[in-house]
Design a protein around this motif. Structure first.
Motif, mmCIF file in Angstrom:
data_model
loop_
_atom_site.group_PDB
_atom_site.id
_atom_site.type_symbol
_atom_site.label_atom_id
_atom_site.label_comp_id
_atom_site.label_asym_id
_atom_site.label_seq_id
_atom_site.Cartn_x
_atom_site.Cartn_y
_atom_site.Cartn_z
ATOM 1 N N ALA A 59 0.837 -1.200 0.000
ATOM 2 C CA ALA A 59 0.000 0.000 0.000
ATOM 3 C C ALA A 59 0.867 1.244 0.000
ATOM 4 O O ALA A 59 0.595 2.213 -0.711
ATOM 5 C CB ALA A 59 -0.917 -0.011 1.221
ATOM 6 N N GLY A 60 1.958 1.210 0.801
ATOM 7 C CA GLY A 60 2.868 2.346 0.860
ATOM 8 C C GLY A 60 3.486 2.625 -0.497
ATOM 9 O O GLY A 60 3.537 3.765 -0.948
ATOM 10 N N LEU A 86 -6.152 14.246 -7.170
ATOM 11 C CA LEU A 86 -7.451 13.826 -6.650
ATOM 12 C C LEU A 86 -7.850 12.485 -7.266
ATOM 13 O O LEU A 86 -8.324 11.573 -6.586
ATOM 14 C CB LEU A 86 -8.493 14.891 -6.982
ATOM 15 C CG LEU A 86 -9.775 14.766 -6.195
ATOM 16 C CD1 LEU A 86 -9.565 15.340 -4.812
ATOM 17 C CD2 LEU A 86 -10.890 15.479 -6.903
ATOM 18 N N ILE A 87 -7.634 12.373 -8.585
ATOM 19 C CA ILE A 87 -7.980 11.121 -9.269
ATOM 20 C C ILE A 87 -7.143 9.974 -8.706
ATOM 21 O O ILE A 87 -7.650 8.894 -8.382
ATOM 22 C CB ILE A 87 -7.768 11.271 -10.793
ATOM 23 C CG1 ILE A 87 -8.770 12.290 -11.349
ATOM 24 C CG2 ILE A 87 -7.920 9.937 -11.506
ATOM 25 C CD1 ILE A 87 -8.500 12.720 -12.767
ATOM 26 N N ALA A 88 -5.825 10.232 -8.537
ATOM 27 C CA ALA A 88 -4.943 9.190 -7.999
ATOM 28 C C ALA A 88 -5.408 8.764 -6.617
ATOM 29 O O ALA A 88 -5.447 7.577 -6.286
ATOM 30 C CB ALA A 88 -3.507 9.708 -7.950
ATOM 31 N N LYS A 89 -5.801 9.759 -5.807
ATOM 32 C CA LYS A 89 -6.208 9.468 -4.434
ATOM 33 C C LYS A 89 -7.471 8.596 -4.427
ATOM 34 O O LYS A 89 -7.580 7.647 -3.663
ATOM 35 C CB LYS A 89 -6.467 10.787 -3.692
ATOM 36 C CG LYS A 89 -6.029 10.743 -2.248
ATOM 37 C CD LYS A 89 -6.011 12.120 -1.614
ATOM 38 C CE LYS A 89 -7.407 12.661 -1.375
ATOM 39 N NZ LYS A 89 -7.391 13.982 -0.715
ATOM 40 N N ALA A 136 -9.991 3.261 -3.612
ATOM 41 C CA ALA A 136 -10.766 2.129 -4.125
ATOM 42 C C ALA A 136 -9.955 0.839 -4.024
ATOM 43 O O ALA A 136 -10.439 -0.205 -3.588
ATOM 44 C CB ALA A 136 -11.167 2.397 -5.577
ATOM 45 N N ARG A 137 -8.660 0.924 -4.404
ATOM 46 C CA ARG A 137 -7.766 -0.229 -4.324
ATOM 47 C C ARG A 137 -7.697 -0.749 -2.889
ATOM 48 O O ARG A 137 -7.770 -1.940 -2.637
ATOM 49 C CB ARG A 137 -6.353 0.169 -4.739
ATOM 50 C CG ARG A 137 -6.154 0.292 -6.209
ATOM 51 C CD ARG A 137 -5.661 -1.048 -6.786
ATOM 52 N NE ARG A 137 -5.260 -0.871 -8.163
ATOM 53 C CZ ARG A 137 -4.056 -0.428 -8.540
ATOM 54 N NH1 ARG A 137 -3.148 -0.145 -7.630
ATOM 55 N NH2 ARG A 137 -3.757 -0.287 -9.798
ATOM 56 N N LEU A 139 -9.713 -0.338 -0.455
ATOM 57 C CA LEU A 139 -10.974 -0.943 -0.030
ATOM 58 C C LEU A 139 -11.054 -2.384 -0.502
ATOM 59 O O LEU A 139 -11.375 -3.298 0.250
ATOM 60 C CB LEU A 139 -12.155 -0.155 -0.611
ATOM 61 C CG LEU A 139 -12.751 0.916 0.291
ATOM 62 C CD1 LEU A 139 -13.918 1.579 -0.415
ATOM 63 C CD2 LEU A 139 -13.215 0.293 1.605
ATOM 64 N N SER A 140 -10.726 -2.593 -1.796
ATOM 65 C CA SER A 140 -10.855 -3.944 -2.345
ATOM 66 C C SER A 140 -9.825 -4.866 -1.692
ATOM 67 O O SER A 140 -10.083 -6.045 -1.457
ATOM 68 C CB SER A 140 -10.702 -3.934 -3.870
ATOM 69 O OG SER A 140 -9.373 -3.673 -4.208
ATOM 70 N N ARG A 141 -8.641 -4.299 -1.351
ATOM 71 C CA ARG A 141 -7.640 -5.126 -0.709
ATOM 72 C C ARG A 141 -8.109 -5.543 0.691
ATOM 73 O O ARG A 141 -7.969 -6.696 1.093
ATOM 74 C CB ARG A 141 -6.299 -4.394 -0.620
ATOM 75 C CG ARG A 141 -5.166 -5.374 -0.350
ATOM 76 C CD ARG A 141 -3.803 -4.710 -0.275
ATOM 77 N NE ARG A 141 -3.427 -3.985 -1.472
ATOM 78 C CZ ARG A 141 -3.337 -2.670 -1.531
ATOM 79 N NH1 ARG A 141 -3.634 -1.940 -0.475
ATOM 80 N NH2 ARG A 141 -2.968 -2.080 -2.626
ATOM 81 N N ALA A 142 -8.700 -4.587 1.407
ATOM 82 C CA ALA A 142 -9.198 -4.892 2.744
ATOM 83 C C ALA A 142 -10.266 -5.982 2.671
ATOM 84 O O ALA A 142 -10.295 -6.908 3.485
ATOM 85 C CB ALA A 142 -9.768 -3.633 3.388
ATOM 86 N N ALA A 143 -11.101 -5.894 1.639
ATOM 87 C CA ALA A 143 -12.161 -6.888 1.469
ATOM 88 C C ALA A 143 -11.548 -8.258 1.228
ATOM 89 O O ALA A 143 -11.996 -9.276 1.765
ATOM 90 C CB ALA A 143 -13.052 -6.489 0.297
ATOM 91 N N GLU A 144 -10.468 -8.287 0.448
ATOM 92 C CA GLU A 144 -9.792 -9.540 0.134
ATOM 93 C C GLU A 144 -9.232 -10.183 1.404
ATOM 94 O O GLU A 144 -9.402 -11.380 1.642
ATOM 95 C CB GLU A 144 -8.637 -9.239 -0.829
ATOM 96 C CG GLU A 144 -8.382 -10.317 -1.847
ATOM 97 C CD GLU A 144 -7.423 -9.803 -2.897
ATOM 98 O OE1 GLU A 144 -6.230 -10.109 -2.768
ATOM 99 O OE2 GLU A 144 -7.853 -9.069 -3.811
ATOM 100 N N VAL A 145 -8.567 -9.329 2.226
ATOM 101 C CA VAL A 145 -7.986 -9.823 3.479
ATOM 102 C C VAL A 145 -9.085 -10.448 4.331
ATOM 103 O O VAL A 145 -8.926 -11.533 4.897
ATOM 104 C CB VAL A 145 -7.289 -8.675 4.240
ATOM 105 C CG1 VAL A 145 -6.930 -9.113 5.651
ATOM 106 C CG2 VAL A 145 -6.057 -8.217 3.492
ATOM 107 N N GLU A 146 -10.228 -9.762 4.364
ATOM 108 C CA GLU A 146 -11.337 -10.252 5.186
ATOM 109 C C GLU A 146 -11.821 -11.614 4.676
ATOM 110 O O GLU A 146 -12.059 -12.533 5.444
ATOM 111 C CB GLU A 146 -12.479 -9.239 5.119
ATOM 112 C CG GLU A 146 -13.103 -8.951 6.474
ATOM 113 C CD GLU A 146 -13.914 -7.694 6.409
ATOM 114 O OE1 GLU A 146 -15.077 -7.798 5.980
ATOM 115 O OE2 GLU A 146 -13.385 -6.620 6.740
#
Lengths: 381, 322
Positions: A12-13, A356-359, A364-365, A367-374
């Motif tokens: 993520a970093g 702003l677009i990058a942020k 979004a990325r 969020l989807s990664r957190a969902a994957e971990v879960e």
């Protein structure tokens, strides 16, 4: 599991860093393309115009010296803006704080014992500059937390007041009265020579005319300290919390008022140093025709560096390169020098939007990664 | 003494026009939910294009001393409106922070103005002085007041009257038309407005574009009617003073009328009342601080007692406010 999480954090970093540079690169690309269109309208070749801009900065060590010297004050003013911005404060008053910093420094230089050795006098002058900027920043900070007056309006008004304060200082207490028969522009008396900041350029082959000084190293150090302050201290954590979600910050027991005031004061102190290149490395006195806009340019630099203290150093240098290009344009092409200002404006406009677009994409990325971990965790259970 | 006060009043009416027009621009934008601290930049665009327009339509096109300056003012207003489109695009479409975008508008305007000036006038930071302007007018009856007081109401630009009268259509549009009600509802509660089938983004675009129109007209008035030419930096923070007047007026056009005049009077003090008792004891540089200090004191004194449009400054993403 813990290892996996650490790896994810690192990923993520990395992505955040990539996002920052991607946004900056994207904005630079947009600016260069739109700039090319303008250059073509003037009937010139974009490539040769851009090459001459780069050549002015990198063609010689002295060219580079000029760039770094003009970046020095911008690093200070960019940092000043960024410190406030992190906490959601808009310090548009860096311009005024920088002016009052110069007045404070000039008073110190002219009223402290004139036989103080340089190693005492220079730090004393720098501290006076920081105190000047800090005092000027204290006004909008206190008005904000005590009355709720928005800092954008109050700081802008204080910029106007600061301009008059400089005029008063060089008209009355600090005024240089030239010997009869000599005609000089309105300015302060000369500072004692041991109070000036030494030349840095001579050690690396930069001509003295560039006025590249030790202040550059001080500016880079200030960037390091600011980075540490924002990333590794309690105040920095509080600042980021207040800037991101004031509601949660309050719920977490952070005293928003006190955080904001402290950051405003730090910002003012940094802003106070922005004028030192001009009066301690270049002029040796406080001139009437000081360089205006140093504070406002700091806003641009902070946007370009996306409020990251380290990135701000590079953003200030990039700004210096573009400004240096103004002189090159005058000599080598028919494109007016104002082209550079347009290029800088487009750059700022696009960086705000690309960042702003990058942020958004990063969020979004994540969020989807957190969902994957879960999901993985559930599967493991 | 009376003459000084009368002349100070006359100057205050001129500055009133600047603050009232720009403040009205801010009113439309903020009432639609978009905070606009780019008013200063929009004024800057108005000054340079307005000054060019006045010269172009009067001298080059030869439209005469009425139509020339009038169309010049209109050109300034329209160009600033176009420029305000950037703020609308950034805040409404890309949902950038309103203050960030406003700051960028102000920064970019300086560069754009220099560039345009180079193209229009062949020099980057000013145009030749003594540009065309509308014939001055005297207000009947008031201009013949005794004791020199009549001077307050004589030799005014017709735009001063025009700005003062503009309150009627502005107030009517905002409070007595369906469009005004809808615009205001987008600034107060965009979700509710949307649930009623309104296109919130469209209203916000209109609000921001109108702010450009009015701020641009104000800038063009400043350059052509007051100063007589374009000069870099001639807006002197007036866009921000207008914004302060708008806040103190609680985003209400009728109160804005008064506060725009009050701030206009503060501007007149260093210009005309520097010999008045007490004030004359200060050095000139301190007298010049008065308008700024008045603004700071005024804004610090009222905040908390005024209420901005509820949704102003918040990004709105078609359904959720973040």
């Amino acid at each position: 599991m813990a290892v996996e999480r650490a790896a994810l954090e690192r990923a993520a970093g990395r992505e955040r860093l990539l996002g920052t540079f991607g946004a900056l690169g994207g904005a630079l690309a947009i600016a260069l393309v739109l700039g090319s269109v303008l250059i073509l309208l003037y009937g010139e070749s974009p490539l040769s115009v851009y090459a001459s801009i780069l050549d002015a900065s990198f063609g010689s060590t002295t060219g580079l010296g000029y760039v770094l010297a003009s970046a020095t004050p911008l690093i200070f003013s960019g940092l000043a803006v960024a410190v406030c911005f992190k906490a959601g404060l808009f310090n548009i008053g860096v311009e005024g704080q920088y002016l009052v910093g110069m007045v404070g420094a000039a008073f110190a230089a002219l009223y402290l014992p004139q036989d103080l050795p340089g190693f005492l006098l220079v730090p004393a002058i720098l501290i006076a500059a920081m105190l000047g900027g800090l005092a000027w920043a204290a006004i909008p900070a206190l008005l904000k937390v005590k009355t709720g007056a928005h800092e954008v309006v109050t700081t802008i008004m204080l910029n106007g007041v600061a301009g008059s304060l400089v005029a008063w200082a060089i008209n009355f207490p600090l005024r240089f009265v030239p010997p009869p028969g000599q005609n000089v522009d309105l300015r302060s008396r000369n500072f004692p020579t041991q109070g000036l900041v030494g030349d840095l350029g001579q050690y690396i082959g930069v001509s003295g005319g560039a006025h590249l000084s030790w202040l550059l190293l001080l500016a880079v150090a200030a960037a390091g300290v600011t980075w540490f302050l924002l990333r590794r201290t309690r105040l920095g954590y509080e600042a980021r919390a207040v800037g991101a979600t004031p509601g949660s910050a309050r719920a977490a027991g952070i005293r928003i008022d006190s955080t904001q005031v402290r950051l405003f004061l730090i910002s003012g102190a940094l802003a106070g140093l922005a004028g030192m290149q001009q009066i301690l490395a270049d002029k040796g006195y406080l001139p009437q025709n000081y360089i205006a806009q140093v504070g406002f340019t700091g806003i641009s630099v902070a946007f370009l560096g996306q409020n990251n203290p380290i990135a701000i150093v590079f953003a200030a240098i990039l700004w210096g390169i573009l400004s240096r290009g103004e002189t090159a344009l005058q000599i080598t092409s028919s494109v007016p020098r104002e082209f550079i200002i347009i290029l800088q404006s487009i750059l700022i406009l696009s960086v705000v939007i690309t960042y702003l677009i990058a942020k958004r994409r990063l969020a979004a990325r994540e969020l989807s990664r957190a969902a994957e971990v879960e999901r993985d965790a559930e599967a493991a259970a | 003494m009376f003459t000084d006060i009368a002349v100070a009043l006359q100057i205050s009416f001129t500055y009133f026009t600047i603050f009232y027009l720009t403040g009205t621009g801010g009113l439309f934008s903020e009432r639609s939910g978009i905070v606009n601290i780019g008013l200063e930049g929009l004024m800057i665009i108005g000054t340079v294009t307005g000054a060019f327009g006045a010269r172009y339509f009067t001298d080059t096109m030869g439209l005469g001393e009425i139509w020339g300056p009038l169309l010049g003012l209109l050109l300034g207003a329209l160009c600033a409106m176009l420029f305000a489109g950037i703020h609308a695009l950034a805040t409404v479409t890309f949902r950038t922070d309103h203050i960030v975008s406003g700051v960028v508008i102000n920064l970019a305007a300086i560069g754009v103005a220099r560039y345009l000036s180079q193209a229009f006038f062949g020099q980057a930071t000013q145009s030749d002085p003594g540009g065309p302007r509308l014939p001055r007018i005297d207000i009947p009856f008031l201009s013949s007041l005794p004791e020199g007081l009549g001077r307050a109401f004589s030799n005014l630009s017709p735009f001063v009257l025009l700005a003062a009268v503009a309150i009627v259509p502005v107030w009517f549009a905002l409070y007595r038309t369906r469009w005004g009600l809808r615009l205001r509802s987008c600034g107060e509660n965009p979700e509710a407005a949307r649930s009623l089938g309104l296109n919130v983004s469209a209203y916000r675009y209109q609000g921001v574009l109108l702010s450009g129109f009015f701020a641009g007209a104000s800038g063009a008035f400043l350059a052509s009617e007051i100063i007589g030419n374009w000069r870099e930096g001639q807006t002197l923070g007036f866009g921000f003073i207008s914004l302060a007047a708008l806040i103190i007026a609680n985003w209400n056009p009728r109160r804005l009328l008064f506060f725009a005049w009050l701030f206009g009077f503060a501007q007149a003090i260093p210009l005309r009342l520097n010999d008045a008792p007490i004030i004359s004891l200060l050095p000139a540089q301190f007298i010049r601080m008065i308008p700024y200090v008045v603004t700071i004191v005024a804004i610090a004194g009222v905040v908390g007692k005024v209420r901005p449009p509820a949704a102003a400054g918040k990004a709105y993403e078609g359904g959720t406010t973040i």
